[in-house]
Design a protein around this motif. Sequence first.
Motif, short mmCIF file in Angstrom:
data_model
loop_
_atom_site.label_atom_id
_atom_site.label_comp_id
_atom_site.label_asym_id
_atom_site.label_seq_id
_atom_site.Cartn_x
_atom_site.Cartn_y
_atom_site.Cartn_z
N SER A 1 0.81 -1.21 -0.05
CA SER A 1 -0.09 0.04 -0.04
C SER A 1 1.00 1.16 0.06
O SER A 1 1.70 1.49 1.04
CB SER A 1 -0.93 -0.05 1.32
OG SER A 1 -1.88 1.00 1.03
N TYR B 1 -5.66 6.68 0.90
CA TYR B 1 -5.72 6.63 2.32
C TYR B 1 -6.44 7.55 2.92
O TYR B 1 -6.79 7.53 4.02
CB TYR B 1 -4.21 7.19 2.83
CG TYR B 1 -3.33 6.09 2.76
CD1 TYR B 1 -3.25 4.80 3.40
CD2 TYR B 1 -1.74 6.30 2.26
CE1 TYR B 1 -2.34 3.88 3.28
CE2 TYR B 1 -0.78 5.34 2.13
CZ TYR B 1 -0.85 3.97 2.91
OH TYR B 1 -0.23 3.04 2.68
N LEU C 1 -10.01 1.47 0.90
CA LEU C 1 -8.71 0.70 1.47
C LEU C 1 -9.21 -0.97 1.78
O LEU C 1 -8.58 -1.79 1.64
CB LEU C 1 -8.20 1.36 2.46
CG LEU C 1 -7.37 2.68 2.16
CD1 LEU C 1 -6.86 3.26 3.80
CD2 LEU C 1 -6.52 2.39 1.33
N TYR D 1 -7.62 -4.10 0.15
CA TYR D 1 -6.83 -5.12 0.89
C TYR D 1 -7.69 -6.48 1.13
O TYR D 1 -6.87 -7.36 1.54
CB TYR D 1 -6.57 -4.31 2.22
CG TYR D 1 -5.71 -3.24 2.53
CD1 TYR D 1 -5.19 -2.76 1.35
CD2 TYR D 1 -5.94 -2.19 3.66
CE1 TYR D 1 -4.41 -1.57 1.53
CE2 TYR D 1 -5.52 -1.15 3.84
CZ TYR D 1 -4.63 -0.78 2.90
OH TYR D 1 -3.96 0.43 2.98
N LEU E 1 2.20 -1.56 4.81
CA LEU E 1 1.79 -0.19 4.67
C LEU E 1 2.87 0.84 4.58
O LEU E 1 3.63 0.91 5.66
CB LEU E 1 0.78 0.08 6.08
CG LEU E 1 -0.48 -1.05 5.96
CD1 LEU E 1 -1.25 -0.69 7.59
CD2 LEU E 1 -1.32 -0.70 4.87
N ASN F 1 -2.78 6.72 8.84
CA ASN F 1 -1.97 5.34 9.13
C ASN F 1 -2.97 4.48 9.86
O ASN F 1 -3.20 3.23 9.70
CB ASN F 1 -0.82 5.58 10.08
CG ASN F 1 0.30 6.44 9.31
OD1 ASN F 1 0.36 6.34 8.16
ND2 ASN F 1 1.12 6.77 10.03
N ALA G 1 -5.80 3.28 7.65
CA ALA G 1 -5.08 2.02 6.88
C ALA G 1 -4.97 0.85 7.62
O ALA G 1 -5.32 -0.27 7.19
CB ALA G 1 -3.84 2.37 6.23
N ALA H 1 -7.12 -2.71 7.04
CA ALA H 1 -6.51 -4.05 6.74
C ALA H 1 -6.99 -5.25 8.01
O ALA H 1 -7.28 -6.14 7.43
CB ALA H 1 -4.84 -3.86 6.93
N ILE I 1 0.07 -7.72 9.02
CA ILE I 1 -0.04 -6.49 8.50
C ILE I 1 1.57 -5.96 8.93
O ILE I 1 1.68 -6.20 10.11
CB ILE I 1 -1.05 -5.65 9.21
CG1 ILE I 1 -2.39 -5.95 8.84
CG2 ILE I 1 -0.65 -4.34 8.83
CD1 ILE I 1 -3.42 -5.68 9.68
N VAL J 1 3.74 -2.67 9.08
CA VAL J 1 3.95 -1.15 9.15
C VAL J 1 5.15 -0.37 8.96
O VAL J 1 6.09 -0.87 9.86
CB VAL J 1 3.15 -0.53 10.33
CG1 VAL J 1 3.47 1.01 10.40
CG2 VAL J 1 1.79 -0.67 10.18
#
Length: 282
Positions: free
Chosen positions: A6, A50, A56, A60, A68, A83, A86, A90, A98, A100
Amino acid sequence: MKIGISGASGHLGQSTLKKLAARGGGHELVGISRTPQAIAAPLQGRFGDYDEPSSLVAAYAGLDRLLLIPTISLVPGVRSRQNIAAIDAAVAAGVGHIVVLSSCGARDIAEPDLYAPYFAAEQHLMRTAPRWSILRMNYFAEALAEEALGSLGHGLLACFTENRVAYVARDDVAASAAGLLTTDGHIGATYNLTGPAALTGEQRAAIIAKASGAGMGFLPMTEEAMRAALQVLGTPPDIARAVICLHHGMASGMFDIVTGDVQKLSGKAPRTLQQVLRQAFA
């Protein structure tokens, strides 16, 4: 596996997709972006913004693993909101793992500090995602190269005080992300992606001078002097604020950390600042 990136249309996103493709393994790769048409076949492009959380969740859907990559917005509060949205998307989409992208030295600090969104994202990820990992990146070597190119005219590299930074190459961050996304054993792990050495301002200036063939010195200066210099240069207020935050981070030791995590995840030693700068000045 079906692996998504992403923020795929940016430099880091594009590089990560290339690194993933080069690793093989038969994985299905998905690039999520506001401009999915920029994702070249055979990779799959999906629209995801975003600032539009509902997009999103759809983008996803069906992903086993997801990286991300935050936006570069400098407006206070925007990246933290993006953030968190997102991460929530997810989780809602049922992504299996996930990941980050964060920053070395992330800490509990208030907006509008440039690094506040990283800590907020880490904390939210750990509270809400069933399976997660964090990639903390050091300061990009390519960003120093850009700063150096702009400093050649006056031959000075400025900062608040002497400090050490273990600059990391963007491609090394991408290769590390690709390694994490395609292997197991990273659930609940936080990695710090750094270059091979933490260099002082004097050392950085000397490396720039050698790579460019031009004179370069290191100049410690007060925050007030730097603000005044940025104003004289006509730097937009949001950029000036980001520059000041960055130098506060350097002075506080945020980037004075060297680890073996790039090699652990990518399988290759990280590039040196000398290598990145030689390429930049070639």
